[in-house]
Design a protein around this motif. Structure first.
Motif, PDB file in Angstrom:
ATOM      1  N   VAL A 145     -63.692 -88.126 -32.768  1.00 37.42           N
ATOM      2  CA  VAL A 145     -62.486 -87.783 -33.520  1.00 37.42           C
ATOM      3  C   VAL A 145     -62.439 -86.306 -33.888  1.00 37.42           C
ATOM      4  N   ARG A 146     -63.586 -85.616 -33.822  1.00 36.88           N
ATOM      5  CA  ARG A 146     -63.659 -84.214 -34.244  1.00 36.88           C
ATOM      6  C   ARG A 146     -63.350 -83.221 -33.136  1.00 36.88           C
ATOM      7  N   ILE A 147     -63.161 -83.700 -31.920  1.00 37.03           N
ATOM      8  CA  ILE A 147     -62.946 -82.839 -30.761  1.00 37.03           C
ATOM      9  C   ILE A 147     -61.476 -82.844 -30.380  1.00 37.03           C
ATOM     10  N   ARG A 148     -60.832 -81.689 -30.403  1.00 40.28           N
ATOM     11  CA  ARG A 148     -59.384 -81.659 -30.184  1.00 40.28           C
ATOM     12  C   ARG A 148     -59.009 -82.120 -28.782  1.00 40.28           C
ATOM     13  N   GLU A 149     -59.894 -81.906 -27.799  1.00 35.58           N
ATOM     14  CA  GLU A 149     -59.576 -82.319 -26.426  1.00 35.58           C
ATOM     15  C   GLU A 149     -59.529 -83.829 -26.265  1.00 35.58           C
ATOM     16  N   GLU A 150     -59.984 -84.565 -27.251  1.00 39.80           N
ATOM     17  CA  GLU A 150     -59.966 -86.023 -27.191  1.00 39.80           C
ATOM     18  C   GLU A 150     -58.596 -86.610 -27.490  1.00 39.80           C
ATOM     19  N   TYR A 151     -57.672 -85.783 -27.986  1.00 40.07           N
ATOM     20  CA  TYR A 151     -56.364 -86.281 -28.393  1.00 40.07           C
ATOM     21  C   TYR A 151     -55.333 -86.055 -27.294  1.00 40.07           C
ATOM     22  N   ASP A 152     -54.395 -86.998 -27.194  1.00 42.22           N
ATOM     23  CA  ASP A 152     -53.414 -86.978 -26.107  1.00 42.22           C
ATOM     24  C   ASP A 152     -52.128 -86.247 -26.464  1.00 42.22           C
ATOM     25  N   TYR A 153     -51.723 -86.345 -27.724  1.00 40.01           N
ATOM     26  CA  TYR A 153     -50.444 -85.792 -28.141  1.00 40.01           C
ATOM     27  C   TYR A 153     -50.603 -85.005 -29.428  1.00 40.01           C
ATOM     28  N   TRP A 154     -49.758 -83.983 -29.569  1.00 35.35           N
ATOM     29  CA  TRP A 154     -49.808 -83.091 -30.727  1.00 35.35           C
ATOM     30  C   TRP A 154     -48.425 -82.895 -31.309  1.00 35.35           C
ATOM     31  N   GLY A 155     -48.391 -82.765 -32.633  1.00 35.78           N
ATOM     32  CA  GLY A 155     -47.159 -82.375 -33.299  1.00 35.78           C
ATOM     33  C   GLY A 155     -46.974 -80.871 -33.233  1.00 35.78           C
ATOM     34  N   GLN A 156     -45.877 -80.391 -33.800  1.00 36.41           N
ATOM     35  CA  GLN A 156     -45.519 -78.979 -33.676  1.00 36.41           C
ATOM     36  C   GLN A 156     -46.214 -78.100 -34.706  1.00 36.41           C
ATOM     37  N   GLY A 157     -46.832 -78.670 -35.707  1.00 33.16           N
ATOM     38  CA  GLY A 157     -47.525 -77.890 -36.721  1.00 33.16           C
ATOM     39  C   GLY A 157     -46.656 -77.589 -37.926  1.00 33.16           C
ATOM     40  N   THR A 158     -47.306 -77.492 -39.076  1.00 32.22           N
ATOM     41  CA  THR A 158     -46.625 -77.123 -40.313  1.00 32.22           C
ATOM     42  C   THR A 158     -47.502 -76.109 -41.050  1.00 32.22           C
ATOM     43  N   GLN A 159     -46.897 -75.042 -41.530  1.00 28.38           N
ATOM     44  CA  GLN A 159     -47.643 -73.945 -42.142  1.00 28.38           C
ATOM     45  C   GLN A 159     -48.007 -74.274 -43.585  1.00 28.38           C
ATOM     46  N   VAL A 160     -49.271 -74.067 -43.905  1.00 32.12           N
ATOM     47  CA  VAL A 160     -49.760 -74.171 -45.280  1.00 32.12           C
ATOM     48  C   VAL A 160     -50.323 -72.817 -45.672  1.00 32.12           C
ATOM     49  N   THR A 161     -49.798 -72.261 -46.744  1.00 27.38           N
ATOM     50  CA  THR A 161     -50.272 -70.976 -47.241  1.00 27.38           C
ATOM     51  C   THR A 161     -50.702 -71.135 -48.691  1.00 27.38           C
ATOM     52  N   VAL A 162     -51.946 -70.754 -48.966  1.00 24.51           N
ATOM     53  CA  VAL A 162     -52.502 -70.860 -50.314  1.00 24.51           C
ATOM     54  C   VAL A 162     -52.761 -69.454 -50.831  1.00 24.51           C
ATOM     55  N   SER A 163     -52.088 -69.110 -51.903  1.00 22.82           N
ATOM     56  CA  SER A 163     -52.249 -67.769 -52.478  1.00 22.82           C
ATOM     57  C   SER A 163     -53.326 -67.784 -53.554  1.00 22.82           C
ATOM     58  N   SER A 164     -53.996 -66.643 -53.682  1.00 17.52           N
ATOM     59  CA  SER A 164     -55.092 -66.554 -54.668  1.00 17.52           C
ATOM     60  C   SER A 164     -54.594 -66.089 -56.023  1.00 17.52           C
TER      61      SER A 164
END
Length: 125
Positions: free
Chosen positions: A106-125
């Motif tokens: 489960v920790r290896i990205r090449e093991e997955y067949d499909y991907w979503g488009q991504g969502t940005q997370v920004t954490v400010s200090s």
């Protein structure tokens, strides 16, 4: 399989966000799901994963105790609850689906067949 991630945003350190990933196109209950993240200039890395029935969860050491992955098979959705966020959690977060195998790393990205488009997370200090 189509995956649609949402819920990202800008949050201060110590805050919380909940990401969602809605899936369509295949029986969701037979799909292993994972969350990965990619910070600028870095490779995409594993964050969390969940088994088909939601019983077993997996976490990267960097998020263990702060993030919680869960799924609602009736809603075809997987979630990532992120608490105690740190600036180093800043990244684009991707959900991924494993649709063809029961046993995989489960920790290896090449093991997955499909991907979503991504969502940005920004954490400010």
């Amino acid at each position: 399989v189509q995956l649609q991630a949402s819920g990202g945003g800008l949050v201060q350190a110590g805050g919380s966000l909940r990401l969602s990933c809605a899936a369509s196109g295949r029986a969701f209950s037979r799909t292993g799901m994972g969350w990965f993240r990619q910070a600028p200039g870095k490779e995409r890395e594993f964050a969390a994963a969940i088994s088909r029935n939601g019983v077993t969860t997996y976490y990267a050491d960097s998020v263990k105790g702060r993030f919680t992955i869960s799924r609602d098979n009736a809603m075809n959705t997987v979630y990532l609850q992120m608490n105690s966020l740190k600036p180093e959690d800043t990244a684009v977060y991707y959900c991924a689906a494993q649709t063809t195998r029961t046993y995989y790393n489960v920790r290896i990205r090449e093991e997955y067949d499909y991907w979503g488009q991504g969502t940005q997370v920004t954490v400010s200090s």
